[in-house]
Design an enzyme around this catalytic site. Structure first.
Site, PDB file in Angstrom:
ATOM      1  N   HIS A 166       0.813  -1.227   0.000  1.00  0.00           N
ATOM      2  CA  HIS A 166       0.000   0.000   0.000  1.00  0.00           C
ATOM      3  C   HIS A 166       0.843   1.272   0.000  1.00  0.00           C
ATOM      4  O   HIS A 166       0.297   2.356  -0.024  1.00  0.00           O
ATOM      5  CB  HIS A 166      -0.923   0.007   1.225  1.00  0.00           C
ATOM      6  CG  HIS A 166      -2.047  -0.983   1.104  1.00  0.00           C
ATOM      7  ND1 HIS A 166      -3.344  -0.614   0.796  1.00  0.00           N
ATOM      8  CD2 HIS A 166      -2.058  -2.328   1.205  1.00  0.00           C
ATOM      9  CE1 HIS A 166      -4.096  -1.688   0.733  1.00  0.00           C
ATOM     10  NE2 HIS A 166      -3.340  -2.751   0.990  1.00  0.00           N
ATOM     11  N   ASP A 385       3.894   9.574  -1.021  1.00  0.00           N
ATOM     12  CA  ASP A 385       2.677   8.880  -0.602  1.00  0.00           C
ATOM     13  C   ASP A 385       2.385   7.748  -1.581  1.00  0.00           C
ATOM     14  O   ASP A 385       2.492   7.961  -2.794  1.00  0.00           O
ATOM     15  CB  ASP A 385       1.505   9.872  -0.615  1.00  0.00           C
ATOM     16  CG  ASP A 385       0.453   9.518   0.412  1.00  0.00           C
ATOM     17  OD1 ASP A 385       0.374   8.346   0.791  1.00  0.00           O
ATOM     18  OD2 ASP A 385      -0.305  10.426   0.824  1.00  0.00           O
TER      19      ASP A 385
END
Ligand code: F6P
Length: 477
Positions: A166, A385
């Site tokens: 992720h 991110d």
């Protein structure tokens, strides 16, 4: 392709409300993982296995606690105090997290925490194994569990296991700072399928595999020592329906058809209705140094310095949800953010106008949906991110009449598909201040055009699409 096997998801976090609060701290996991996996599991049913969120005082010897919610089972296990501090706070959050986000100066290397991480991965495997049937499809989530597939194989599991990362996968010269990079890559190749958010992360992973292991890749498959692992890009998303506008939000909006229930409004929440022509900039993040909140505050400060016409007319609302509050780097980041908010407000506030509203707390998704609609600009400016789902939520929440503008960091995974956002480099304070100023002045037609295009990306790469594509690929292997 419909799933014809039982889906087993394994992640560090699991969703029941009481279990994803860090004990006694009310710190809910606001990450995208739980939200996206929950959407997938609600659809497919199956078993979700993970940490209960509880810290046991004694050595943990008991098996998992299983709870049934319709077609869904949750099996959770406790961690001991030592495991929480070494596996979760230590190796996961102080070694792997900064490494994978390319913050080498934050990486803390300790053999002891690595060994604890390996033991917890082993314990996850041995607790999960008795719950499995031969045809189950196992889907392991995120960097907390790199070695779970390897441990399951060692314990004799021959069924399919996939893994999804992720967070970003960094360039090879960063990843090999890790003394255990070789073992970690070998462990990854025990999975049948490894998924990443975008091509860049996949390219970085293949580069590391080539340099450290020297296998070969052909057509999305990596071959090493007689075995093969499929690598794939699966951009995670949201369920756009959850954020779709249901009512007009601002209480002073004369065209509003406010039906009195549902979403809350930022304007009401912060009693801003009495200020005419006020524009709002919004930031929503976990309080994490990867999110670049201090840079964002400096960008806002630069805007107030350079464009004095904004004074009294613009408010920046920063919602920061508490996260990993026992990790020293997070404590320092919180102090820095608070200091900057105080300094900027001290420097610019006037009677009746405080430029920054800082809310250190979490909000429910339904509240955020309303807040997003109130914002003229959403600043999503992480320094790094994996994907960033706030960018997607903001776009999905906009109405067609007068959509707000998404200002998005080029260092968020989302930037590889959300090209109609205003793309910025958050290290460039002047450049981002200017781009944000232009965003506040963007003509209505352009705002609509950009939002329409962004929305089609958000709808295409939904959470449902993400999980269906991953599990179908794993099943078909
Ligand atoms: O999205 C990345 C991630 O690390 C998830 O694995 C995690 O659930 C989320 O961020 C929030 O972090 P934490 O579980 O440490 O609160």
């Amino acid at each position: 392709m419909a799933l014809n096997r039982r889906l087993i998801v394994v992640s560090n976090r699991v969703p029941p409300s009481e279990s994803f609060e860090e004990q006694g701290r009310g710190e809910a996991s606001a990450g995208g993982l739980v939200t996206a996996v929950r959407a997938a599991m609600e659809q497919s049913g199956g078993l979700w296995f993970g940490w209960s969120g509880r810290t046991s005082r004694r050595r943990v010897t008991m098996g998992p606690t299983v709870r049934v919610f319709g077609r869904l089972q949750h099996a959770t296990m406790d961690l001991s105090g030592d495991e929480v501090s070494q596996f979760y706070l230590g190796y996961s959050n102080r070694t792997l997290w900064p490494l994978l986000h390319s913050f080498p100066s934050h990486v803390d290397i300790r053999r002891q925490t690595y060994l604890s991480y390996r033991r917890v991965n082993r314990r996850f495997a041995s607790s999960l194994l008795p719950l499995l049937s031969r045809d189950d499809l196992i889907w392991v989530q995120d960097f907390h569990l790199f070695h779970l597939g390897y441990e399951l194989r060692r314990m004799g599991w021959r069924g399919k296991v996939g893994f999804f990362l992720h967070v970003p996968f960094p360039p090879a010269e960063i990843f090999n700072i890790l003394p255990w990079s070789h073992d970690t890559l070998q462990a990854l190749l025990e999975y049948d399928l490894v998924g990443l958010h975008n091509e860049r992360y996949m390219h970085n992973l293949i580069d590391s595999l080539d340099i450290e292991l020297g296998g070969e890749s052909h057509d999305d498959t990596y071959y090493y020592e007689g075995s093969s692992t499929r690598l794939g890009v699966f951009p995670i998303g949201i369920d756009p329906g959850t954020f779709r506008p249901k009512k007009t939000h601002r209480s002073n909006d004369s065209q509003g058809d406010c039906n009195g229930h549902g979403t809350r409004s930022l304007v009401d929440e912060l009693s801003l209705a009495s200020t005419p022509d006020l524009q709002l900039i919004l930031g929503v993040d976990r309080l994490d140094y990867t999110k670049g909140i201090p840079n964002r505050l400096r960008i806002f400060e630069r805007m107030l310095e350079r464009y004095s016409n904004l004074r009294n007319k613009l408010i920046y609302i920063q919602i920061s949800s508490p996260s990993r509050t026992r990790v020293p780097e997070y404590v320092q980041e919180k102090e820095l953010v608070e200091r900057l908010v105080g300094q900027i407000n001290g420097r610019f506030s006037e009677a009746g106008w405080v430029p920054i509203r800082y809310l250190y707390r979490s909000y429910a998704q339904s509240d955020l949906a309303g807040f997003y609609r109130d914002a003229d600009v959403c600043l999503v400016t992480p320094l790094r991110d994996g994907m960033n789902l706030v960018a997607k939520e903001f776009v999905a929440a906009q109405g067609e009449d007068s959509p707000g503008v998404l200002v998005l960091s080029r260092f968020a995974g989302a930037a590889s598909t959300m090209r109609d956002a205003v793309i910025v480099n958050p290290y460039d304070i002047d450049g981002t201040a200017e781009a944000t100023y232009q965003a506040l002045r963007m003509p209505l037609e352009e705002r609509r055009r950009r939002n329409r295009k962004l929305l089609s990306v958000v709808e295409k790469h939904s959470s449902r699409n993400w999980s269906q594509t991953f599990t179908a690929t794993l099943q078909a292997l």
